[in-house]
Design a protein around this motif. Structure first.
Motif, PDB file in Angstrom:
ATOM      1  N   TYR A  54     -74.242 -41.679  54.480  1.00  0.00           N
ATOM      2  CA  TYR A  54     -74.516 -40.958  53.239  1.00  0.00           C
ATOM      3  C   TYR A  54     -73.207 -40.581  52.533  1.00  0.00           C
ATOM      4  N   LEU A  55     -72.261 -40.038  53.285  1.00  0.00           N
ATOM      5  CA  LEU A  55     -70.985 -39.628  52.696  1.00  0.00           C
ATOM      6  C   LEU A  55     -70.165 -40.820  52.201  1.00  0.00           C
ATOM      7  N   GLU A  56     -70.418 -41.990  52.764  1.00  0.00           N
ATOM      8  CA  GLU A  56     -69.749 -43.217  52.317  1.00  0.00           C
ATOM      9  C   GLU A  56     -70.491 -43.860  51.147  1.00  0.00           C
ATOM     10  N   GLY A  57     -71.638 -43.290  50.757  1.00  0.00           N
ATOM     11  CA  GLY A  57     -72.417 -43.841  49.654  1.00  0.00           C
ATOM     12  C   GLY A  57     -73.279 -45.016  50.053  1.00  0.00           C
ATOM     13  N   ASN A  58     -73.576 -45.127  51.335  1.00  0.00           N
ATOM     14  CA  ASN A  58     -74.318 -46.266  51.858  1.00  0.00           C
ATOM     15  C   ASN A  58     -75.523 -45.762  52.653  1.00  0.00           C
TER      16      ASN A  58
ATOM     17  N   SER B 267     -65.041 -22.209  53.962  1.00  0.00           N
ATOM     18  CA  SER B 267     -63.834 -22.203  53.134  1.00  0.00           C
ATOM     19  C   SER B 267     -63.786 -20.957  52.239  1.00  0.00           C
ATOM     20  N   GLU B 268     -62.684 -20.803  51.539  1.00  0.00           N
ATOM     21  CA  GLU B 268     -62.497 -19.681  50.608  1.00  0.00           C
ATOM     22  C   GLU B 268     -63.247 -19.885  49.297  1.00  0.00           C
ATOM     23  N   ASP B 269     -63.793 -21.069  49.078  1.00  0.00           N
ATOM     24  CA  ASP B 269     -64.507 -21.382  47.859  1.00  0.00           C
ATOM     25  C   ASP B 269     -65.674 -20.404  47.670  1.00  0.00           C
ATOM     26  N   THR B 270     -65.831 -19.875  46.457  1.00  0.00           N
ATOM     27  CA  THR B 270     -66.868 -18.886  46.163  1.00  0.00           C
ATOM     28  C   THR B 270     -68.261 -19.424  46.446  1.00  0.00           C
ATOM     29  N   TRP B 271     -68.535 -20.661  46.027  1.00  0.00           N
ATOM     30  CA  TRP B 271     -69.850 -21.246  46.275  1.00  0.00           C
ATOM     31  C   TRP B 271     -70.124 -21.303  47.772  1.00  0.00           C
ATOM     32  N   ASP B 272     -69.164 -21.784  48.541  1.00  0.00           N
ATOM     33  CA  ASP B 272     -69.325 -21.864  49.998  1.00  0.00           C
ATOM     34  C   ASP B 272     -69.599 -20.488  50.593  1.00  0.00           C
ATOM     35  N   GLN B 273     -68.825 -19.478  50.178  1.00  0.00           N
ATOM     36  CA  GLN B 273     -68.976 -18.119  50.699  1.00  0.00           C
ATOM     37  C   GLN B 273     -70.376 -17.557  50.406  1.00  0.00           C
ATOM     38  N   GLU B 274     -70.908 -17.869  49.232  1.00  0.00           N
ATOM     39  CA  GLU B 274     -72.206 -17.318  48.831  1.00  0.00           C
ATOM     40  C   GLU B 274     -73.394 -18.094  49.392  1.00  0.00           C
ATOM     41  N   ASN B 275     -73.212 -19.374  49.664  1.00  0.00           N
ATOM     42  CA  ASN B 275     -74.341 -20.221  50.049  1.00  0.00           C
ATOM     43  C   ASN B 275     -74.355 -20.670  51.503  1.00  0.00           C
ATOM     44  N   LEU B 276     -73.207 -20.868  52.097  1.00  0.00           N
ATOM     45  CA  LEU B 276     -73.149 -21.326  53.487  1.00  0.00           C
ATOM     46  C   LEU B 276     -73.091 -20.104  54.402  1.00  0.00           C
ATOM     47  N   THR B 277     -74.215 -19.383  54.438  1.00  0.00           N
ATOM     48  CA  THR B 277     -74.307 -18.152  55.221  1.00  0.00           C
ATOM     49  C   THR B 277     -75.304 -18.330  56.361  1.00  0.00           C
ATOM     50  N   LYS B 278     -75.210 -17.454  57.342  1.00  0.00           N
ATOM     51  CA  LYS B 278     -76.148 -17.498  58.460  1.00  0.00           C
ATOM     52  C   LYS B 278     -77.585 -17.294  57.978  1.00  0.00           C
ATOM     53  N   ARG B 279     -77.740 -16.476  56.959  1.00  0.00           N
ATOM     54  CA  ARG B 279     -79.073 -16.224  56.399  1.00  0.00           C
ATOM     55  C   ARG B 279     -79.659 -17.489  55.779  1.00  0.00           C
TER      56      ARG B 279
ATOM     57  N   LYS C  78     -73.312 -32.686  48.036  1.00  0.00           N
ATOM     58  CA  LYS C  78     -73.183 -33.163  46.649  1.00  0.00           C
ATOM     59  C   LYS C  78     -71.884 -32.633  46.048  1.00  0.00           C
ATOM     60  N   ARG C  79     -71.567 -31.361  46.291  1.00  0.00           N
ATOM     61  CA  ARG C  79     -70.320 -30.772  45.803  1.00  0.00           C
ATOM     62  C   ARG C  79     -69.113 -31.483  46.424  1.00  0.00           C
ATOM     63  N   LEU C  80     -69.213 -31.805  47.723  1.00  0.00           N
ATOM     64  CA  LEU C  80     -68.106 -32.504  48.383  1.00  0.00           C
ATOM     65  C   LEU C  80     -67.837 -33.859  47.723  1.00  0.00           C
ATOM     66  N   SER C  81     -68.901 -34.560  47.400  1.00  0.00           N
ATOM     67  CA  SER C  81     -68.725 -35.922  46.879  1.00  0.00           C
ATOM     68  C   SER C  81     -68.480 -35.990  45.377  1.00  0.00           C
ATOM     69  N   THR C  82     -68.677 -34.880  44.660  1.00  0.00           N
ATOM     70  CA  THR C  82     -68.527 -34.937  43.200  1.00  0.00           C
ATOM     71  C   THR C  82     -67.356 -34.117  42.659  1.00  0.00           C
ATOM     72  N   THR C  83     -66.669 -33.382  43.501  1.00  0.00           N
ATOM     73  CA  THR C  83     -65.517 -32.615  43.021  1.00  0.00           C
ATOM     74  C   THR C  83     -64.228 -33.239  43.552  1.00  0.00           C
ATOM     75  N   GLN C  84     -63.174 -33.067  42.810  1.00  0.00           N
ATOM     76  CA  GLN C  84     -61.871 -33.608  43.221  1.00  0.00           C
ATOM     77  C   GLN C  84     -61.455 -33.039  44.584  1.00  0.00           C
ATOM     78  N   MET C  85     -61.565 -31.715  44.727  1.00  0.00           N
ATOM     79  CA  MET C  85     -61.183 -31.088  45.993  1.00  0.00           C
ATOM     80  C   MET C  85     -62.063 -31.576  47.140  1.00  0.00           C
ATOM     81  N   GLY C  86     -63.373 -31.692  46.886  1.00  0.00           N
ATOM     82  CA  GLY C  86     -64.299 -32.168  47.908  1.00  0.00           C
ATOM     83  C   GLY C  86     -63.991 -33.579  48.355  1.00  0.00           C
ATOM     84  N   ARG C  87     -63.730 -34.464  47.398  1.00  0.00           N
ATOM     85  CA  ARG C  87     -63.400 -35.854  47.746  1.00  0.00           C
ATOM     86  C   ARG C  87     -62.109 -35.918  48.570  1.00  0.00           C
TER      87      ARG C  87
END
Length: 163
Positions: A141-145, A27-39, A56-65
């Motif tokens: 896990y994503l369902e909290g179970n 995604s265009e999200d800065t965190w994603d761009q910096e962390n979800l890399t091939k390296r 964790k970011r997906l489940s705890t942010t409004q946009m992620g949820r």
């Protein structure tokens, strides 16, 4: 109980390409761009820490949820494919990706297992008649179970049990 009665052909469904989307289609999200890399996502056990942080970011942010709500199966397949590839590469056995239904009809290992998503894919060892179900674990896990505190714990435990 009835899975082993109808021996049918196993149908492969390799998720290695899907797993690579974790760093190829970010995604265009800065965190994603910096962390979800091939390296960072190099299919090592250590790389699962990035997957844990991402989920964790997906489940705890409004946009992620909101994204999870609208694209749940896609997230399960991508994250589960990545986690499964890490497990597969570290076990170094004969595990391959197969469609859930074909393994269900080939082996009794899935008789008491509910699928995590409609288009479930599993890692299966024909030689050992053993199944690993990372997509189901991710869905739970994503369902909290979940029985695991994070994916790193699940990956380490699964590798240990199957090596």
């Amino acid at each position: 109980m009835f899975g082993s009665l109808n021996k049918t052909k196993l149908i492969k469904n390799d998720l290695q390409g899907i797993a690579k989307l974790m760093y190829q289609d970010v995604s265009e999200d800065t965190w994603d761009q910096e962390n979800l890399t091939k390296r960072n996502l190099d299919f090592t056990i250590e790389s699962i820490r990035y997957i844990d942080a991402y989920t964790k970011r997906l489940s705890t942010t409004q946009m992620g949820r909101e994204l999870l709500k609208n694209h749940f199966d896609n997230f399960v397949i991508r994250i589960g494919g990545y986690i499964g590839e890490v497990i597969k590469r570290n076990i170094n056995q004969d595990y391959k990706w197969y469609e859930y239904d074909s393994v269900y009809h080939f082996s009794s290992e899935l008789d008491e297992v509910n699928r995590g998503i409609k288009t479930e894919t599993v890692l299966y060892s024909k030689k050992r008649d053993r199944v690993i179900i990372p997509l189901t674990v991710v869905a739970q896990y994503l369902e909290g179970n979940t029985a695991h505190t994070d994916f790193l714990e699940y990956v380490e435990e699964t590798i240990k049990q199957n090596s």
